[in-house]
Scaffold this motif. Structure first.
Motif: not given
Lengths: 145, 370
Positions: A57-62
Motif C-alpha cells: 500500500p505505498i500510494n495509499s494515504k489510508n
C-alpha cells in the motif's frame, strides 16, 4: 500588563501549513491497493512471503490499510524458521528485497516481545543481499509502505 | 593512476585549466587556491580572495581562460588573468540563499549558477553596460539546485535538484545567440522551458551529466541509484539501483559508459545498453593496495568477539585510494566521448588521477567504445 499577553492560543497555530513555499509531494493516484489478502497466508511459507509482499500500500494515504498490511507481513516474517530465512530472501528480486527492508524497518518501529529478534535475523539476511543501498532506499523513500 | 594529498580539509570543488597544468580548488574556506604542476609536485601560485562565504563551485573556461566561482555568500565572481594577477568581477545573481554550483556554457558566453533559492541564474555579458546580467529560471523548481551540466548546443541545461527531480531546461538567451536547431529533447526552446523532467527515482539528485552528443543525460541520486534518460519523442529512462552508499558525482566517459563516485570512496563504472534501455554495473574501478594479512592471536579474536560480536579479522580501514567521500569528478583528456583520464577530489583533501586504459586492463572491466 497589556491584555493581549495573556492569550497563548497563537502557540497552537501550525505556521508551516500556511507557508506558500511548502513542499508537497506529487500526488499519485492510489490505485486499488488494499494490501495483501490476509486469508491466503497460512499455507506454504515461501508462497506466503511472496503473497504478503504483493500489492504494497505505498500510494495509499489510508493508515488502516497500511496497518493491516504491516500486520500481515509481520505475521509471515515471525512464523519463519531461522534456517529458512536465507533461501526466502534469495528468492526475492531487487525490488522485493527493497520492499522487505521497508517492512522490516516498519516492524522495528513497534517492537513486541518476539518481533525484534526475528526481524534482526531477517535484516541480516536482507542486508547481505541488498547491501547498504537497500537501507538507504528505505530512508529516502517518500512513499512509505 | 596517481594520488596527491593537497590538504587535510575537504576539497569543496575544483577545476582544471585548458592544458591541465593548473588546478583551482577551494580548501573548504572562503578562498580559491591555484596550484601549478611542476614535475611531480604541485606548488601554489595564486590565492583568490574575494568571497565572504565558502566557495561552493569553480569552473575554468578553457578557451577564454576565465574562472567563475560561486559561494555561500550569494555571489559569483568572474576572474580574468591580467598579467600575473587574477582580477575579479562581481556578478549580481539576485538570489537570497547560497549558490551551490556553477558551470560555463560550451561557448563560454554564458554561465549558469544553481542555488538554494530554488532557482537557476543564467548569466551573460551585456556589452553595452559592460556588466554581467542574469536571468532566472524558477518554475517548476521546488528546492535547492545541486548540480548543473550544459548540453553541447549551448542552450539546454540539465539541473539536478533536492526536489528529487532531474530536469532539462532551455537557457536560450536571445541577446547572445541565435535560435537553436531542434534536438532530441524537443524543438521549441524558449527560455525557461522544461524539456524533460525525471520520474521514478527518489532522493536528492547529486550529480548530473549530458553525454557527448547531448542525446543522453545521466544522474545520480541519493537513493543509491543511477539513471540514464535518452531523448526522443518520449524520453526513455533506465535506472539501476545499487547496493552501495549513494553516489555524488557522475560523468560519461564514452557515449555508453559512465563513471560515478560517492560516499563509498571509489569510482564505479556503469554501462548503458540503448537497445535494451537498461543499465548494468561495470565494476569497481579502485586499485587497492595489497595489505599484508597478519594472523590473529587468540587474544585478538576474543577482543573482536567482545567488541564487535564477530571473529572477522577485517580491520575497519578503508582500502580505497580516497579515504573519504569523493565529491567531484572531472574529465582530464579525451572529452566525454573517449575519455582517457579523469580526476576525482574528495572530502579527504586528496586528488586522484585515473587512467581508463590502465584500469580496464587491470580490472578486466569492459569499457564500450562506440
Amino acid at each position: 500588563m497589556a491584555k493581549n499577553t495573556l492569550s497563548s492560543r497563537f502557540r497552537k497555530v501550525d505556521i508551516d501549513e500556511f507557508d506558500e513555499n511548502k513542499f508537497v509531494d506529487d500526488h499519485d493516484e492510489a490505485a486499488d491497493q488494499q494490501g495483501p489478502d490476509a486469508v491466503e497466508i497460512d499455507r506454504d511459507m515461501m508462497a506466503a512471503l511472496h503473497i504478503a509482499l504483493r500489492n504494497p500500500p505505498i500510494n495509499s494515504k489510508n493508515p488502516a490499510i497500511k496497518e493491516r498490511a504491516q500486520a500481515a507481513v509481520l505475521r509471515v516474517l515471525t512464523s519463519f524458521k531461522s534456517s529458512d530465512i536465507e533461501p526466502a530472501v534469495k528468492s526475492l528480486d531487487k525490488n522485493g528485497v527493497d520492499l522487505l527492508m521497508k517492512y522490516i524497518y516498519k516492524g522495528f518501529e513497534r517492537p513486541t516481545e518476539n518481533s525484534s529478534a526475528i526481524l534482526l535475523q531477517w535484516h541480516e539476511k536482507a542486508f547481505a543481499v541488498g547491501g547498504l543501498g537497500s537501507i538507504v532506499r528505505v530512508m529516502t523513500a517518500r512513499k512509505t509502505v | 593512476m596517481s594520488y596527491h594529498s593537497f590538504l587535510l580539509e575537504p576539497i569543496s570543488c575544483h577545476a582544471w585549466n585548458k592544458d591541465r597544468t593548473q588546478i583551482a580548488l577551494c580548501p573548504n574556506n572562503h578562498e580559491v587556491h591555484i596550484y601549478k604542476k611542476d614535475g611531480n609536485n604541485w606548488s601554489k601560485i595564486h590565492v583568490l580572495k574575494e568571497h565572504n562565504g565558502q566557495v561552493t563551485g569553480i569552473d575554468w573556461a578553457p578557451e577564454s581562460n576565465r574562472i567563475v566561482t560561486c559561494g555561500t555568500d550569494r555571489n559569483a565572481y568572474v576572474w580574468t588573468l591580467k598579467g600575473d594577477v587574477w582580477k575579479p568581477t562581481l556578478v549580481i545573481l539576485r538570489i537570497n540563499r547560497a549558490a551551490r554550483c556553477v558551470k560555463w556554457s560550451p561557448k563560454e558566453n554564458k554561465f549558469a549558477v544553481g542555488s538554494g533559492s530554488r532557482l537557476i541564474s543564467v548569466c551573460y555579458f551585456e556589452q553595452d553596460n559592460d556588466w554581467w546580467v542574469c536571468k532566472h529560471i524558477k518554475k517548476p523548481i521546488r528546492s535547492t539546485i545541486l548540480c548543473l551540466d550544459w548540453h553541447p548546443n549551448n542552450i539546454l541545461l540539465a539541473a539536478g535538484s533536492c526536489d528529487f527531480k532531474c530536469r532539462i531546461f532551455s537557457a536560450y538567451i536571445k541577446e547572445v545567440e541565435e535560435k537553436p536547431a531542434p534536438t532530441a529533447w524537443g524543438s521549441k526552446m524558449p527560455f525557461g522551458e522544461v524539456m524533460f523532467e525525471s520520474t521514478g527515482t527518489s532522493g536528492w539528485v547529486h550529480g548530473v551529466c549530458f553525454s557527448d552528443s547531448g542525446n543522453r543525460v545521466a544522474w545520480a541520486s541519493h537513493d543509491s541509484t543511477v539513471a540514464v534518460a535518452e531523448g526522443g519523442k518520449t524520453a526513455v529512462c533506465a535506472s539501476l539501483t545499487s547496493e552501495t552508499l549513494p553516489l555524488l558525482c557522475v560523468t560519461f566517459i564514452t557515449e555508453n559508459s559512465l563513471v560515478a563516485a560517492g560516499h563509498d570512496c571509489y569510482p564505479v563504472l556503469f554501462v548503458y545498453d540503448s537497445n535494451k534501455a537498461a543499465m548494468s554495473f561495470g565494476g569497481k574501478l579502485d586499485v587497492p593496495k595489497q595489505s599484508a594479512q597478519k594472523g590473529m592471536t587468540a587474544r585478538e579474536r576474543f577482543q573482536n568477539l567482545d567488541k564487535k560480536a564477530t571473529t572477522d579479522s577485517k580491520e575497519a580501514v578503508l582500502e580505497s585510494v580516497h579515504k573519504n567521500s569523493i565529491s567531484q569528478i572531472s574529465i582530464l583528456n579525451g572529452g566525454k566521448a573517449q575519455c582517457a583520464k579523469f580526476c576525482t577530489t574528495g572530502m579527504d583533501g586528496g586528488m586522484a588521477i585515473w587512467d581508463v586504459k590502465v584500469l580496464s586492463i587491470v580490472k578486466h572491466v569492459r569499457v564500450q567504445m562506440q
